[in-house]
Write an enzyme that holds these catalytic residues in place. Sequence first.
Site, PDB file in Angstrom:
ATOM      1  N   GLU A  84     -10.348  -2.108   6.860  1.00  0.00           N
ATOM      2  CA  GLU A  84     -10.063  -1.625   5.515  1.00  0.00           C
ATOM      3  C   GLU A  84      -9.055  -2.515   4.801  1.00  0.00           C
ATOM      4  O   GLU A  84      -8.125  -3.043   5.410  1.00  0.00           O
ATOM      5  CB  GLU A  84      -9.557  -0.184   5.579  1.00  0.00           C
ATOM      6  CG  GLU A  84     -10.611   0.731   6.156  1.00  0.00           C
ATOM      7  CD  GLU A  84     -10.279   2.210   6.055  1.00  0.00           C
ATOM      8  OE1 GLU A  84     -11.172   3.015   6.331  1.00  0.00           O
ATOM      9  OE2 GLU A  84      -9.146   2.562   5.709  1.00  0.00           O
ATOM     10  N   CYS A  98      -3.535  -5.174   0.016  1.00  0.00           N
ATOM     11  CA  CYS A  98      -2.967  -4.844   1.320  1.00  0.00           C
ATOM     12  C   CYS A  98      -4.021  -5.207   2.369  1.00  0.00           C
ATOM     13  O   CYS A  98      -5.079  -4.579   2.432  1.00  0.00           O
ATOM     14  CB  CYS A  98      -2.646  -3.351   1.329  1.00  0.00           C
ATOM     15  SG  CYS A  98      -1.945  -2.770   2.858  1.00  0.00           S
ATOM     16  N   CYS A 105      -4.998  -1.397  16.364  1.00  0.00           N
ATOM     17  CA  CYS A 105      -3.666  -1.945  16.642  1.00  0.00           C
ATOM     18  C   CYS A 105      -3.251  -1.551  18.050  1.00  0.00           C
ATOM     19  O   CYS A 105      -3.478  -0.423  18.476  1.00  0.00           O
ATOM     20  CB  CYS A 105      -2.674  -1.377  15.626  1.00  0.00           C
ATOM     21  SG  CYS A 105      -1.006  -2.055  15.794  1.00  0.00           S
ATOM     22  N   CYS A 109       2.085   3.323  17.510  1.00  0.00           N
ATOM     23  CA  CYS A 109       3.210   4.049  16.917  1.00  0.00           C
ATOM     24  C   CYS A 109       2.774   5.503  16.688  1.00  0.00           C
ATOM     25  O   CYS A 109       1.656   5.750  16.232  1.00  0.00           O
ATOM     26  CB  CYS A 109       3.636   3.407  15.605  1.00  0.00           C
ATOM     27  SG  CYS A 109       4.176   1.696  15.832  1.00  0.00           S
ATOM     28  N   CYS A 112       1.314   6.667  13.166  1.00  0.00           N
ATOM     29  CA  CYS A 112       0.374   5.814  12.428  1.00  0.00           C
ATOM     30  C   CYS A 112      -1.073   6.039  12.854  1.00  0.00           C
ATOM     31  O   CYS A 112      -1.392   6.045  14.047  1.00  0.00           O
ATOM     32  CB  CYS A 112       0.745   4.349  12.635  1.00  0.00           C
ATOM     33  SG  CYS A 112      -0.359   3.205  11.784  1.00  0.00           S
ATOM     34  N   GLY A 155      -3.153  -3.148  11.887  1.00  0.00           N
ATOM     35  CA  GLY A 155      -2.771  -4.180  12.850  1.00  0.00           C
ATOM     36  C   GLY A 155      -1.359  -4.703  12.698  1.00  0.00           C
ATOM     37  O   GLY A 155      -0.652  -4.375  11.753  1.00  0.00           O
ATOM     38  N   SER A 210       9.476  -2.984   9.843  1.00  0.00           N
ATOM     39  CA  SER A 210       9.294  -1.529   9.914  1.00  0.00           C
ATOM     40  C   SER A 210      10.331  -0.961  10.872  1.00  0.00           C
ATOM     41  O   SER A 210      10.176  -1.055  12.089  1.00  0.00           O
ATOM     42  CB  SER A 210       7.888  -1.201  10.425  1.00  0.00           C
ATOM     43  OG  SER A 210       6.929  -1.620   9.487  1.00  0.00           O
ATOM     44  N   LEU A 211      11.377  -0.376  10.319  1.00  0.00           N
ATOM     45  CA  LEU A 211      12.480   0.092  11.165  1.00  0.00           C
ATOM     46  C   LEU A 211      12.276   1.556  11.569  1.00  0.00           C
ATOM     47  O   LEU A 211      12.209   1.884  12.744  1.00  0.00           O
ATOM     48  CB  LEU A 211      13.805  -0.112  10.412  1.00  0.00           C
ATOM     49  CG  LEU A 211      15.076   0.078  11.224  1.00  0.00           C
ATOM     50  CD1 LEU A 211      15.163  -0.922  12.366  1.00  0.00           C
ATOM     51  CD2 LEU A 211      16.311  -0.033  10.326  1.00  0.00           C
ATOM     52  N   HIS A 212      12.224   2.433  10.597  1.00  0.00           N
ATOM     53  CA  HIS A 212      11.881   3.849  10.750  1.00  0.00           C
ATOM     54  C   HIS A 212      12.832   4.701  11.579  1.00  0.00           C
ATOM     55  O   HIS A 212      12.637   5.919  11.697  1.00  0.00           O
ATOM     56  CB  HIS A 212      10.458   4.040  11.295  1.00  0.00           C
ATOM     57  CG  HIS A 212       9.397   3.313  10.543  1.00  0.00           C
ATOM     58  ND1 HIS A 212       9.484   3.031   9.195  1.00  0.00           N
ATOM     59  CD2 HIS A 212       8.216   2.777  10.952  1.00  0.00           C
ATOM     60  CE1 HIS A 212       8.399   2.377   8.814  1.00  0.00           C
ATOM     61  NE2 HIS A 212       7.623   2.193   9.847  1.00  0.00           N
ATOM     62  N   CYS A 327      -0.438   4.013   3.008  1.00  0.00           N
ATOM     63  CA  CYS A 327       0.128   3.412   4.227  1.00  0.00           C
ATOM     64  C   CYS A 327      -0.206   4.242   5.455  1.00  0.00           C
ATOM     65  O   CYS A 327      -0.044   5.454   5.453  1.00  0.00           O
ATOM     66  CB  CYS A 327       1.650   3.366   4.169  1.00  0.00           C
ATOM     67  SG  CYS A 327       2.306   2.507   2.775  1.00  0.00           S
TER      68      CYS A 327
HETATM   69  N1  SAH Z   1       2.206  -3.453  12.028  1.00  0.00           N
HETATM   70  C1  SAH Z   1       2.899  -3.792  10.832  1.00  0.00           C
HETATM   71  C2  SAH Z   1       2.088  -3.686   9.553  1.00  0.00           C
HETATM   72  C3  SAH Z   1       1.144  -2.540   9.351  1.00  0.00           C
HETATM   73  S1  SAH Z   1       1.717  -0.992   8.827  1.00  0.00           S
HETATM   74  C4  SAH Z   1       4.163  -2.978  10.724  1.00  0.00           C
HETATM   75  O1  SAH Z   1       4.390  -2.122  11.574  1.00  0.00           O
HETATM   76  O2  SAH Z   1       4.973  -3.241   9.846  1.00  0.00           O
HETATM   77  C5  SAH Z   1       2.486  -1.158   7.271  1.00  0.00           C
HETATM   78  C6  SAH Z   1       3.561  -0.093   7.059  1.00  0.00           C
HETATM   79  O3  SAH Z   1       2.999   1.243   6.941  1.00  0.00           O
HETATM   80  C7  SAH Z   1       4.539  -0.026   8.220  1.00  0.00           C
HETATM   81  O4  SAH Z   1       5.849   0.069   7.757  1.00  0.00           O
HETATM   82  C8  SAH Z   1       4.110   1.262   8.909  1.00  0.00           C
HETATM   83  O5  SAH Z   1       5.112   1.749   9.709  1.00  0.00           O
HETATM   84  C9  SAH Z   1       3.770   2.135   7.732  1.00  0.00           C
HETATM   85  N2  SAH Z   1       3.044   3.358   8.086  1.00  0.00           N
HETATM   86  C10 SAH Z   1       2.313   3.610   9.193  1.00  0.00           C
HETATM   87  N3  SAH Z   1       1.830   4.868   9.165  1.00  0.00           N
HETATM   88  C11 SAH Z   1       2.249   5.423   8.006  1.00  0.00           C
HETATM   89  C12 SAH Z   1       2.054   6.686   7.396  1.00  0.00           C
HETATM   90  N4  SAH Z   1       1.303   7.629   7.975  1.00  0.00           N
HETATM   91  N5  SAH Z   1       2.642   6.909   6.209  1.00  0.00           N
HETATM   92  C13 SAH Z   1       3.345   5.946   5.601  1.00  0.00           C
HETATM   93  N6  SAH Z   1       3.563   4.731   6.111  1.00  0.00           N
HETATM   94  C14 SAH Z   1       3.018   4.454   7.307  1.00  0.00           C
END
Ligand code: SAH
Length: 337
Positions: A84, A98, A105, A109, A112, A155, A210-212, A327
């Site tokens: 996608e 995007c 992947c 996580c 995700c 990915g 992506s810290l979170h 996202c």
């Molecule tokens: N693997 C890379 C890029 C892909 S994800 C990464 O981790 O950065 C792009 C962004 O979307 C990342 O910050 C990811 O954490 C975020 N993301 C994943 N699932 C999400 C969700 N359900 N809602 C909002 N953002 C999300």
Amino acid sequence: MFSMDLIQFQRLFNKEPKYRLGQAKKALFQDLIQNWQEAATLPLSLREELNKKWPIEISAKTFVSKDKNTIKALLTLKDDLKIETVLMRHQDKRNTICVSSQVGCPLNCSFCATGKMGFKRSLDVWEIVEQVLFFARYLKKIKERVTNIVFMGMGEPFLNYQNVMGAIEILNDKEGFNLGARHFSISTVGIVEGIEKLAKEELQINLAISLHAPNNSLRSKLIPINKKYLIEIVLKAVDDYIKKTKRKVMFEYLLIKGINDSDSCAIELAKLMKKPLYFLNLILYNPTGIFKPSSSLRIKKFKEILEKEGVMVTQRYRFGEDIEAACGQLVAKDGRK
Ligand code: SAH
């Protein structure tokens, strides 16, 4: 559809006069032709040969959001796997694509959707380029252009470093697509080797992490690979990157209800983020599984704490929820659509 790499593409022009490759690149990346027959500058026989050896039709299905600002494309690859790609049309005429870097992947996580589908394979250079070409052609019809490319689709781009950089090189090429390096952003979970390599490329690409979570125990629960790349190790690589490139780095922080959105998380996060050239982007969580997004009141409070601490912080606008293009919602499951 593309299936070879750039060198193989160039090889197709070995027997041709020097200027032919430039003409072909112009037709493909600037005129945005959909079939080599449209390349009027090339001789008929060459067009036919190219159509056979390097077909450029892209097979995709599109989904448009109600407000028409988000368009999702489901692309079918040569082995029938699907990926996608999303186009986000901003009010100020910016058009961000995007792109995905892998099918599925391997990082898994917990929040995700892509992680849940498992990992199939990495994309090759042309499969990445094709995602951009698809929407460049689409935008051309309404006299607009691709202005930004973000590796925030399916990915982990740094687990496919070479092909991601190969695609950027092609899209950055002045004779071809000619999009300036500053208009590309790579988002990574924090693969340190990738950050180190990017620091050495003489390219002004943007880096996002992506810290979170503000500490290792919480982050490891959300992002399993954190056990290998602890926060302090990722931040050390980022600091080295900043020292070398003098570029700003964006930290992405998803706000998940009751998980990482408390006042104490904000205070802990502020301590990590208070550095020059760091900036924080708070992201609304798109529910795809067990977690829920934080309330707007909680987000406001969380943001206020960070601002009071002097952290540069912004909030990301949400695109395309109604077509599952936001996202972390990108899951190209066969037969689902
Ligand atoms: N693997 C890379 C890029 C892909 S994800 C990464 O981790 O950065 C792009 C962004 O979307 C990342 O910050 C990811 O954490 C975020 N993301 C994943 N699932 C999400 C969700 N359900 N809602 C909002 N953002 C999300």
